[in-house]
Design a protein around this motif. Structure first.
Motif, PDB file in Angstrom:
ATOM      1  N   TYR A  16      43.680  67.803  28.120  1.00 43.42           N
ATOM      2  CA  TYR A  16      44.631  66.807  28.532  1.00 43.42           C
ATOM      3  C   TYR A  16      45.386  66.887  29.860  1.00 43.42           C
ATOM      4  CZ  TYR A  16      44.864  66.325  23.242  1.00 43.42           C
ATOM      5  OH  TYR A  16      44.472  65.879  22.028  1.00 43.42           O
ATOM      6  N   ASN A  19      45.055  70.383  31.344  1.00 37.07           N
ATOM      7  CA  ASN A  19      45.460  71.411  30.495  1.00 37.07           C
ATOM      8  C   ASN A  19      44.018  71.338  29.578  1.00 37.07           C
ATOM      9  OD1 ASN A  19      46.225  73.286  28.136  1.00 37.07           O
ATOM     10  ND2 ASN A  19      47.665  71.586  27.494  1.00 37.07           N
ATOM     11  N   VAL A  21      42.238  72.419  26.742  1.00 31.43           N
ATOM     12  CA  VAL A  21      42.330  72.795  25.541  1.00 31.43           C
ATOM     13  C   VAL A  21      41.102  73.472  24.776  1.00 31.43           C
ATOM     14  CG1 VAL A  21      43.373  72.061  23.174  1.00 31.43           C
ATOM     15  CG2 VAL A  21      44.261  70.824  25.226  1.00 31.43           C
ATOM     16  N   PRO A  40      47.136  81.340  17.213  1.00 37.89           N
ATOM     17  CA  PRO A  40      48.383  81.449  17.523  1.00 37.89           C
ATOM     18  C   PRO A  40      48.666  79.778  17.782  1.00 37.89           C
ATOM     19  CG  PRO A  40      47.547  82.347  19.346  1.00 37.89           C
ATOM     20  CD  PRO A  40      46.449  82.343  18.195  1.00 37.89           C
ATOM     21  N   SER A  41      49.968  79.306  17.746  1.00 42.67           N
ATOM     22  CA  SER A  41      50.240  77.752  17.947  1.00 42.67           C
ATOM     23  C   SER A  41      49.896  77.654  19.374  1.00 42.67           C
ATOM     24  CB  SER A  41      51.914  77.722  17.783  1.00 42.67           C
ATOM     25  OG  SER A  41      52.238  76.633  18.331  1.00 42.67           O
ATOM     26  N   GLY A  42      49.213  76.391  19.407  1.00 49.26           N
ATOM     27  CA  GLY A  42      48.800  75.789  20.768  1.00 49.26           C
ATOM     28  C   GLY A  42      47.396  76.287  21.307  1.00 49.26           C
ATOM     29  N   CYS A  43      46.725  76.962  20.363  1.00 51.65           N
ATOM     30  CA  CYS A  43      45.464  77.455  20.808  1.00 51.65           C
ATOM     31  C   CYS A  43      44.158  76.513  20.600  1.00 51.65           C
ATOM     32  CB  CYS A  43      44.737  78.678  20.153  1.00 51.65           C
ATOM     33  SG  CYS A  43      44.661  78.294  18.400  1.00 51.65           S
ATOM     34  N   GLY A  44      44.659  75.172  19.951  1.00 48.45           N
ATOM     35  CA  GLY A  44      43.622  74.033  19.963  1.00 48.45           C
ATOM     36  C   GLY A  44      43.171  73.854  18.560  1.00 48.45           C
ATOM     37  N   LYS A  45      43.717  74.606  17.637  1.00 44.44           N
ATOM     38  CA  LYS A  45      43.323  74.325  16.143  1.00 44.44           C
ATOM     39  C   LYS A  45      43.412  72.647  15.638  1.00 44.44           C
ATOM     40  CE  LYS A  45      46.523  77.050  14.397  1.00 44.44           C
ATOM     41  NZ  LYS A  45      47.449  77.159  15.713  1.00 44.44           N
ATOM     42  N   THR A  46      44.340  72.055  16.118  1.00 51.39           N
ATOM     43  CA  THR A  46      44.758  70.666  15.397  1.00 51.39           C
ATOM     44  C   THR A  46      43.893  69.846  16.430  1.00 51.39           C
ATOM     45  OG1 THR A  46      47.061  71.273  15.027  1.00 51.39           O
ATOM     46  CG2 THR A  46      46.486  68.922  15.448  1.00 51.39           C
ATOM     47  N   THR A  47      43.811  70.085  17.560  1.00 56.48           N
ATOM     48  CA  THR A  47      42.707  69.538  18.522  1.00 56.48           C
ATOM     49  C   THR A  47      41.168  69.387  17.881  1.00 56.48           C
ATOM     50  OG1 THR A  47      44.241  69.846  20.482  1.00 56.48           O
ATOM     51  CG2 THR A  47      42.139  68.905  20.767  1.00 56.48           C
TER      52      THR A  47
ATOM     53  N   ARG B 111      51.476  55.691  26.500  1.00 59.33           N
ATOM     54  CA  ARG B 111      52.046  57.129  26.403  1.00 59.33           C
ATOM     55  C   ARG B 111      52.595  57.530  27.921  1.00 59.33           C
ATOM     56  NH1 ARG B 111      47.224  60.263  23.738  1.00 59.33           N
ATOM     57  NH2 ARG B 111      47.274  59.228  21.815  1.00 59.33           N
TER      58      ARG B 111
END
Ligand code: ADP
Ligand code: MG
Lengths: 358, 298
Positions: A16, A19, A21, A40-47, B111
């Motif tokens: 992004y 960034n 990811v 951890p949060s922000g490591c790209g799991k959701t992505t 966005r």
């Protein structure tokens, strides 16, 4: 679980702006596997999950599903369904309408839809909720509806993004068992995202530990816990002592100036390494019986065990033991050779990411 | 009407939070006092005065209750004015809706950081004086105005827009469009992106997702937009005066004339009729506005 690769992610990259990811991520998911992305949060799991679901396009790389390239396929044409983190129920529809949504789109018959609604509500233990509105349900109930809404479509794969994240501890534990039961009953593949290592170890067949967009380790929960491949995994999964050491020769490692017997071979001679020792693997013995001597500097009662810190060779060793040793007492530290896990120091860029977070 | 709802819910929710402790309740009551005073002074009292004047006759000898002022609406010219007002404001509201929805949709989707900037551009005209904006349109549409000068220059036939219903609709749409865009934009950006994603995930294509998810969830904004365009359009007399000349008389003009010549009783009577129409339309709309979200803008 078969060896059939159901989903294959090949060289997936996603940024992004500046960034980055995901960078050249490779991962395959086998049929009927319960695979968890942990990090951890922000490591790209959701992505990663959104790329599999089709909500996000990778900048580079391919998503292969049953041998077919589905990288460019919109989400509505993929044979998988998602359970979103905040449930994402349709608040203007009843529970029955929510569950029926996908089936109505597919133009299923009324009878079929009604049967499915009944079946799904029973499966998630919410019989009789057909005419309620989503807002009138508790978080845990909404979560079950989100799952019911997804599974009536008979997906081959269910994607779950921190589905238990918003629930309190007790409910979360109950739901963990429910999810495992559900998966066994449905016989489908689960790709699960969580930042909770305990959840990952409890539920999964395979755990994928991620950090800053890189996969750190893939393995069974036992592998991940007992044989972490690097300091990040060791630190992230459970508590551990991570000690900078020197591998003197095969089966002998110098930890903080004292030689310990171990079982690892093939690291070479006089090679700097990281050693992981789990706190429950350290035995406290009489000072003269230990490999090294130390002094207990703190003591906490944790219910199942005592958590102690023992200062030895200038380092505070974290120890879990059911035996109490009062603060100030001298003790000996003993570690069985097979409880010493040797890891290479990070060299490549992939592993470098690790250092920043520790 | 809506104002009452808002105060009630506000007081209720804050007193609930205070766990019903007497101190908390007193505090809340005390805090809402200025609001209540303001409401009584500027809304209730004027309303009562209008109702009083509207239902009484100006005759000093027998200052009695009468429906004569209300019945003035049956006078053919007045009735015609009311009908024209209703027609033009309905048309304007519809045009505003058709323009505003796609616009709000595009805005909510982008966005970009410039998003606030675009919203600003939409609000900006609202900061200019209403009269100035309308007079500007008069200059543009006039027989010798900008449009016709250009058309003349290009040797094209001139347009006769000024002093027609079209000019009034144009004035209404131009002036009230932001009031339609903003509430719709506000509900659209509040729709959870994952809810939209969930619809897609369950097999809906983008059109089905719009019809079954986005549109129903945005209804409160649409309702509030409709109210905020329809009511000022129905009651306006400035736009019709400036862009309609003396040829087109709306109900607002009729009422204004009565007040201007000091006939408070007739003016109030017709105002009550107009208020009745507004209340009826609000009632119809609020049937669709289950969430009560539209009220947040009043
Ligand atoms: N739509 C987006 N736009 C910009 N940055 C994003 C977007 N989605 C995620 N990110 C960034 O990508 C990184 C990884 O996010 P995510 O995959 O949500 O992490 P996780 O689920 O592991 O917590 C974060 O740094 C986040 O800020
Ligand atoms: Mg996430």
């Amino acid at each position: 679980m078969t060896d059939n690769k159901l989903i294959n992610l090949i060289n997936i990259s996603k940024s992004y702006g500046d960034n980055v990811v995901l960078d050249e991520l490779n991962l395959y998911i086998r049929e009927n596997e319960f695979l968890t992305l942990l990090g951890p949060s922000g490591c790209g799991k959701t992505t990663t999950l959104r790329i599999i679901g089709g909500f996000e396009n990778p900048d580079k790389g391919q998503v292969i599903f049953e041998g077919k390239d589905i990288t460019k396929l919109p989400p509505n044409e993929r044979q998988l369904n998602t359970v979103f983190q905040k449930y994402a129920l349709f608040t203007h529809m009843t529970i029955a309408e929510n569950i029926a949504f996908g089936l109505k789109i597919k133009k299923k018959s009324k009878d079929y839809i009604n049967d499915k609604i009944k079946y799904a509500l029973k499966l998630v233990n919410l019989d009789g909720f057909e005419n309620r509105m989503p807002d009138s349900l508790s978080g845990g109930q909404q979560q079950r509806i989100a799952i019911a809404r997804a599974i009536v479509n008979e997906p081959k794969v269910l994607l779950l993004d921190e589905p238990l994240g918003a629930l309190d501890l007790k409910l979360r534990q109950d739901m963990q068992y429910e999810l495992i039961r559900l998966k066994n009953e449905l016989g489908i593949t689960f790709i699960y995202v969580t930042h909770d290592q305990e959840e990952a170890l409890t539920m999964s067949d395979t755990v994928v530990v991620m950090n800053q967009g890189y996969i750190q380790q893939i393995g069974s929960p036992e592998d991940i816990y007992n044989e972490p491949q690097n300091a990040f995994v060791a630190d992230f999964i459970g508590e551990s002592n991570i000690l900078p050491s020197i591998m003197i020769e095969d089966k002998l490692v110098n930890i903080l100036g004292t030689s310990f017997a171990c079982v690892d071979t093939g690291f070479g001679r006089n090679k700097p390494v990281d050693v992981v020792i789990r706190p429950e693997d350290i035995d406290l013995v009489k000072p003269e019986d230990g490999i090294i001597k130390g002094v207990v500097t703190s003591l906490l009662f944790k219910g199942v065990h005592y958590e102690m810190e023992v200062n030895a060779n200038g380092h505070d060793w974290l120890v879990h033991s059911t035996d109490l040793v009062p603060v100030g007492n001298e003790v000996g530290i003993w570690v069985d050779p097979y409880d010493i896990q040797i890891m290479n120091k990070p060299e490549s860029e992939d592993e470098e990411a690790v250092e920043l977070d520790i | 009407m809506k104002l009452f709802n808002i105060t009630n819910t506000k007081t209720n929710s804050s007193s609930n939070k205070n766990g019903g402790s007497s101190l908390g309740n007193d505090k809340v009551k005390w805090l809402s006092l200025p609001y209540i005073v303001w409401m009584i002074g500027f809304i209730i009292l004027p309303l009562l005065v209008i109702i009083y004047y509207g239902l009484t006759s100006g005759n000093k000898l027998k200052n009695l209750f009468t429906l004569g002022n209300i019945r003035l609406i049956l006078d053919p010219t007045n009735f015609k004015a009311l009908r024209l007002s209703l027609e033009l404001s309905l048309i304007s509201t519809l045009i505003c809706l058709l323009l505003a929805y796609p616009l709000a949709m595009i805005l909510s989707r982008s966005r970009m950081k410039s998003n606030n900037f675009i919203v600003m551009i939409i609000i900006l005209p609202m900061w200019m004086n209403f009269l100035l904006r309308t007079i500007a349109w008069q200059n543009i549409l006039e027989r010798t105005g900008i449009i016709n000068t250009v058309l003349n220059f290009l040797k094209l036939p001139t347009l006769n827009i000024i002093n027609t219903p079209l000019a009034i609709v144009l004035g209404m749409v131009y002036n009230f469009l932001p009031f339609m865009v903003l509430p719709i934009y506000n509900v659209l950006i509040k729709i959870d992106k994952d809810v939209v994603a969930a619809a897609r995930d369950l097999g809906a294509n983008s059109i089905q997702t719009f019809l079954k998810i986005i549109l129903p969830l945005s209804i409160p904004g649409v309702i509030s937009g409709i109210t905020m365009v329809f009511v000022p359009s129905l009651t306006t007399f400035v736009i019709s005066t400036i862009l309609g000349g003396s040829k087109i008389i709306l109900i607002g003009n009729v009422i204004e004339q009565h007040f201007r010549v000091g006939n408070w009783h007739a003016g109030s009577g017709l105002s009550i009729v107009l208020m009745f129409f507004i209340l009826v339309s609000m009632a119809i709309l609020s049937k669709y506005d289950k969430e009560g979200e539209g009220g947040s803008l009043w």
